[in-house]
Design a protein around this motif. Sequence first.
Motif, PDB file in Angstrom:
ATOM      1  N   GLY A 160       0.807  -1.226   0.000  1.00 21.22           N
ATOM      2  CA  GLY A 160       0.000   0.000   0.000  1.00 21.22           C
ATOM      3  C   GLY A 160       0.835   1.269   0.000  1.00 21.22           C
ATOM      4  N   GLN A 161       2.016   1.201   0.613  1.00 23.33           N
ATOM      5  CA  GLN A 161       2.844   2.422   0.729  1.00 23.33           C
ATOM      6  C   GLN A 161       3.908   2.530  -0.345  1.00 23.33           C
ATOM      7  OE1 GLN A 161       1.822   4.774   2.735  1.00 23.33           O
ATOM      8  NE2 GLN A 161       0.201   3.319   3.264  1.00 23.33           N
ATOM      9  N   GLY A 162       4.258   1.415  -0.970  1.00 23.03           N
ATOM     10  CA  GLY A 162       5.314   1.440  -1.990  1.00 23.03           C
ATOM     11  C   GLY A 162       5.132   2.538  -3.030  1.00 23.03           C
ATOM     12  N   PRO A 163       3.939   2.637  -3.629  1.00 21.90           N
ATOM     13  CA  PRO A 163       3.762   3.664  -4.668  1.00 21.90           C
ATOM     14  C   PRO A 163       3.810   5.092  -4.129  1.00 21.90           C
ATOM     15  CG  PRO A 163       2.072   1.957  -4.817  1.00 21.90           C
ATOM     16  CD  PRO A 163       2.780   1.760  -3.519  1.00 21.90           C
ATOM     17  N   ARG A 164       3.740   5.256  -2.806  1.00 23.13           N
ATOM     18  CA  ARG A 164       3.766   6.601  -2.224  1.00 23.13           C
ATOM     19  C   ARG A 164       5.184   7.059  -1.905  1.00 23.13           C
ATOM     20  NH1 ARG A 164      -0.930   8.393   0.144  1.00 23.13           N
ATOM     21  NH2 ARG A 164      -2.740   7.043  -0.091  1.00 23.13           N
ATOM     22  N   LEU A 165       6.145   6.157  -2.047  1.00 19.35           N
ATOM     23  CA  LEU A 165       7.522   6.528  -1.714  1.00 19.35           C
ATOM     24  C   LEU A 165       8.165   7.325  -2.835  1.00 19.35           C
ATOM     25  CD1 LEU A 165       8.628   3.137  -0.137  1.00 19.35           C
ATOM     26  CD2 LEU A 165       8.347   5.294   1.084  1.00 19.35           C
ATOM     27  N   LYS A 166       9.069   8.189  -2.455  1.00 19.55           N
ATOM     28  CA  LYS A 166       9.713   9.057  -3.449  1.00 19.55           C
ATOM     29  C   LYS A 166      11.121   8.597  -3.811  1.00 19.55           C
ATOM     30  CE  LYS A 166      11.078  13.854  -4.295  1.00 19.55           C
ATOM     31  NZ  LYS A 166      10.421  13.985  -5.592  1.00 19.55           N
ATOM     32  N   GLN A 167      11.906   8.269  -2.762  1.00 19.73           N
ATOM     33  CA  GLN A 167      13.324   8.029  -3.004  1.00 19.73           C
ATOM     34  C   GLN A 167      13.604   6.567  -3.354  1.00 19.73           C
ATOM     35  OE1 GLN A 167      15.413  10.550   0.310  1.00 19.73           O
ATOM     36  NE2 GLN A 167      13.372   9.926   0.928  1.00 19.73           N
ATOM     37  N   LEU A 168      14.350   6.379  -4.423  1.00 22.14           N
ATOM     38  CA  LEU A 168      14.626   5.030  -4.906  1.00 22.14           C
ATOM     39  C   LEU A 168      15.268   4.128  -3.854  1.00 22.14           C
ATOM     40  CD1 LEU A 168      14.461   3.105  -7.306  1.00 22.14           C
ATOM     41  CD2 LEU A 168      16.686   3.986  -8.068  1.00 22.14           C
ATOM     42  N   PRO A 169      16.243   4.588  -3.107  1.00 20.26           N
ATOM     43  CA  PRO A 169      16.824   3.698  -2.090  1.00 20.26           C
ATOM     44  C   PRO A 169      15.804   3.253  -1.043  1.00 20.26           C
ATOM     45  CG  PRO A 169      18.234   5.591  -2.455  1.00 20.26           C
ATOM     46  CD  PRO A 169      16.966   5.874  -3.179  1.00 20.26           C
ATOM     47  N   VAL A 170      14.861   4.125  -0.711  1.00 19.47           N
ATOM     48  CA  VAL A 170      13.820   3.748   0.256  1.00 19.47           C
ATOM     49  C   VAL A 170      12.901   2.707  -0.378  1.00 19.47           C
ATOM     50  CG1 VAL A 170      11.931   4.581   1.703  1.00 19.47           C
ATOM     51  CG2 VAL A 170      13.949   6.011   1.355  1.00 19.47           C
ATOM     52  N   ILE A 171      12.580   2.900  -1.643  1.00 21.95           N
ATOM     53  CA  ILE A 171      11.733   1.925  -2.352  1.00 21.95           C
ATOM     54  C   ILE A 171      12.428   0.567  -2.398  1.00 21.95           C
ATOM     55  CG2 ILE A 171      10.716   1.335  -4.592  1.00 21.95           C
ATOM     56  CD1 ILE A 171      10.424   4.395  -5.062  1.00 21.95           C
ATOM     57  N   GLN A 172      13.721   0.589  -2.696  1.00 22.37           N
ATOM     58  CA  GLN A 172      14.475  -0.669  -2.763  1.00 22.37           C
ATOM     59  C   GLN A 172      14.492  -1.363  -1.401  1.00 22.37           C
ATOM     60  OE1 GLN A 172      18.087   1.084  -4.302  1.00 22.37           O
ATOM     61  NE2 GLN A 172      17.720   0.261  -6.347  1.00 22.37           N
ATOM     62  N   ALA A 173      14.673  -0.589  -0.358  1.00 20.12           N
ATOM     63  CA  ALA A 173      14.693  -1.166   0.987  1.00 20.12           C
ATOM     64  C   ALA A 173      13.317  -1.739   1.337  1.00 20.12           C
ATOM     65  CB  ALA A 173      15.101  -0.103   2.001  1.00 20.12           C
ATOM     66  N   ALA A 174      12.252  -1.000   0.978  1.00 22.61           N
ATOM     67  CA  ALA A 174      10.893  -1.470   1.270  1.00 22.61           C
ATOM     68  C   ALA A 174      10.590  -2.763   0.520  1.00 22.61           C
ATOM     69  CB  ALA A 174       9.876  -0.390   0.900  1.00 22.61           C
ATOM     70  N   LEU A 175      11.037  -2.835  -0.720  1.00 21.18           N
ATOM     71  CA  LEU A 175      10.809  -4.060  -1.500  1.00 21.18           C
ATOM     72  C   LEU A 175      11.582  -5.231  -0.901  1.00 21.18           C
ATOM     73  CD1 LEU A 175      10.915  -2.700  -5.163  1.00 21.18           C
ATOM     74  CD2 LEU A 175       8.969  -3.761  -4.015  1.00 21.18           C
ATOM     75  N   ALA A 176      12.790  -4.954  -0.411  1.00 21.30           N
ATOM     76  CA  ALA A 176      13.609  -6.016   0.189  1.00 21.30           C
ATOM     77  C   ALA A 176      12.919  -6.586   1.426  1.00 21.30           C
ATOM     78  CB  ALA A 176      14.986  -5.468   0.548  1.00 21.30           C
ATOM     79  N   ILE A 177      12.224  -5.735   2.167  1.00 16.63           N
ATOM     80  CA  ILE A 177      11.491  -6.189   3.359  1.00 16.63           C
ATOM     81  C   ILE A 177      10.176  -6.845   2.947  1.00 16.63           C
ATOM     82  CG2 ILE A 177      10.300  -5.393   5.440  1.00 16.63           C
ATOM     83  CD1 ILE A 177      12.449  -3.228   5.727  1.00 16.63           C
ATOM     84  N   HIS A 178       9.483  -6.243   1.996  1.00 15.69           N
ATOM     85  CA  HIS A 178       8.162  -6.710   1.561  1.00 15.69           C
ATOM     86  C   HIS A 178       8.188  -8.183   1.150  1.00 15.69           C
ATOM     87  CE1 HIS A 178       5.107  -7.016  -1.809  1.00 15.69           C
ATOM     88  NE2 HIS A 178       4.368  -6.736  -0.773  1.00 15.69           N
ATOM     89  N   SER A 179       9.187  -8.564   0.366  1.00 12.13           N
ATOM     90  CA  SER A 179       9.229  -9.956  -0.105  1.00 12.13           C
ATOM     91  C   SER A 179       9.509 -10.916   1.044  1.00 12.13           C
ATOM     92  CB  SER A 179      10.268 -10.111  -1.220  1.00 12.13           C
ATOM     93  OG  SER A 179      11.528  -9.663  -0.776  1.00 12.13           O
ATOM     94  N   VAL A 180      10.253 -10.466   2.030  1.00  8.60           N
ATOM     95  CA  VAL A 180      10.522 -11.336   3.182  1.00  8.60           C
ATOM     96  C   VAL A 180       9.241 -11.553   3.985  1.00  8.60           C
ATOM     97  CG1 VAL A 180      11.814 -11.533   5.353  1.00  8.60           C
ATOM     98  CG2 VAL A 180      12.955 -10.693   3.306  1.00  8.60           C
ATOM     99  N   GLU A 181       8.441 -10.508   4.125  1.00  3.89           N
ATOM    100  CA  GLU A 181       7.145 -10.653   4.808  1.00  3.89           C
ATOM    101  C   GLU A 181       6.270 -11.670   4.056  1.00  3.89           C
ATOM    102  OE1 GLU A 181       6.821  -9.313   7.611  1.00  3.89           O
ATOM    103  OE2 GLU A 181       8.211  -7.636   7.651  1.00  3.89           O
ATOM    104  N   ALA A 182       6.320 -11.614   2.738  1.00  6.68           N
ATOM    105  CA  ALA A 182       5.530 -12.564   1.941  1.00  6.68           C
ATOM    106  C   ALA A 182       6.019 -13.991   2.136  1.00  6.68           C
ATOM    107  CB  ALA A 182       5.594 -12.171   0.464  1.00  6.68           C
ATOM    108  N   ARG A 183       7.344 -14.137   2.268  1.00 11.52           N
ATOM    109  CA  ARG A 183       7.885 -15.485   2.528  1.00 11.52           C
ATOM    110  C   ARG A 183       7.401 -15.998   3.892  1.00 11.52           C
ATOM    111  NH1 ARG A 183      12.746 -16.664  -0.637  1.00 11.52           N
ATOM    112  NH2 ARG A 183      13.228 -14.870  -1.938  1.00 11.52           N
ATOM    113  N   HIS A 184       7.386 -15.106   4.880  1.00 12.21           N
ATOM    114  CA  HIS A 184       6.883 -15.501   6.207  1.00 12.21           C
ATOM    115  C   HIS A 184       5.428 -15.968   6.093  1.00 12.21           C
ATOM    116  CE1 HIS A 184       9.895 -12.550   8.341  1.00 12.21           C
ATOM    117  NE2 HIS A 184      10.486 -13.611   7.844  1.00 12.21           N
TER     118      HIS A 184
END
Lengths: 220, 89
Positions: A160-184
């Motif tokens: 829900g928040q990914g598309p609201r992020l501005k900075q690419l490094p923050v987006i990359q970090a969020a994606l790195a966490i997001h997929s781990v949550e999905a694995r859990h």
Amino acid sequence: MTDHITLEALDADGAIQEAAHRVDPAGTATRSDFFRKAAIGGGALVAGGVVFGGLPALALGAPSKKQDVAILNYALTLEYLETEFYRQARAGAGLRGETARFARVAGAHEAAHVAAIRKVLGSAAVAKPTFDFGPTVQSQGAFQKTAIAVEDLGVSAYAGQGPRLKQLPVIQAALAIHSVEARHAAWIRSIVGQNPAPAAFDPARNMAQVLKVAGGFIAS
Amino acid sequence: MFDISPIQIIIVLAIALLIFGPKRLPEMGRNLGKGIRDFKGGITGEPDPAPVTQAQAGAVEEIPSAEALIKDAAQPEPVGADERTPTAV
């Protein structure tokens, strides 16, 4: 396989640390200085600490660096919730077998997420709320059901928040966490015999929708 | 009805190539083909390919609220209900 996750492992390409520096475009202030200024500029929202209960009041609009800070604090609050949930369950639910291993590994991941996001936010990081999980952390069956809900919620919250992020490094970090949550989410579903991937598309949830589900776990 | 020789077709195509250029011509051909297919479909009543429905994609499960989970957890648990054999996916 090691269950020990470090910040370095999570942020192998330096995306999270880079995000901290990107929010200081002039490069003159320290990270904590910048966030302090951003907090003051943004009013009491960040400076006062965004507690989960205040999230629906967030007026999120077009992506901005200031908004990235607010979203990171929102993510941090969710990570606090998950970390505390696993900690309490491991202490009081009498977890056994694969469920115990899941709780140990997922709990370590969530703690690493907390450490990483806190490092990015520096002094702008919100304080950890008090949680009350009630009987959901007092038996293995209740823990399993709640873990599915908590992980599904985390996945949809990041989406829900990914598309609201501005900075690419923050987006990359969020994606790195997001997929781990999905694995859990897939892992705990598999443990209880549910389909680990029940749908072709997962819904995204905004802050109000997430609060509606998780708000009952937050005591203060 | 129309007596068109292959030479005439080649001449028409060559003129089209000159007018529209090599980049736009394939795209126009695709659009023409799609238009003909849609036209035929409209005549025969053949429906458009249906988009993937929610049911086909898998129903999105509602996440129970914290209150519901706490209430549910307060109920007595059936013995042996917490470790099940995974079902085939």
